[in-house]
Design a protein around this motif. Structure first.
Motif: not given
Length: 50
Positions: A9-28
């Motif tokens: 669950g913590l691993w999934c939360l870390a992956v999800l938060s990374g995706v959200v931060m990358a989407a917010n920053a416009g990183y590709s």
């Protein structure tokens, strides 16, 4: 609670938060160029990915 379930669950939360931060920053990771520099009016113009 099973410790393995908690770790997953913590691993999934870390992956999800990374995706959200990358989407917010416009990183590709597939973009050719870097992010646009700051404009004179302030703020970023937008992501430069294709």
């Amino acid at each position: 609670m099973n410790p393995r379930l908690l770790a997953y669950g913590l691993w999934c939360l870390a992956v999800l938060s990374g995706v959200v931060m990358a989407a917010n920053a416009g990183y590709s990771p597939f973009a050719d160029g870097r992010r646009a520099p700051l404009r004179a009016g302030g703020g970023y113009y937008g992501p430069t990915h294709k």
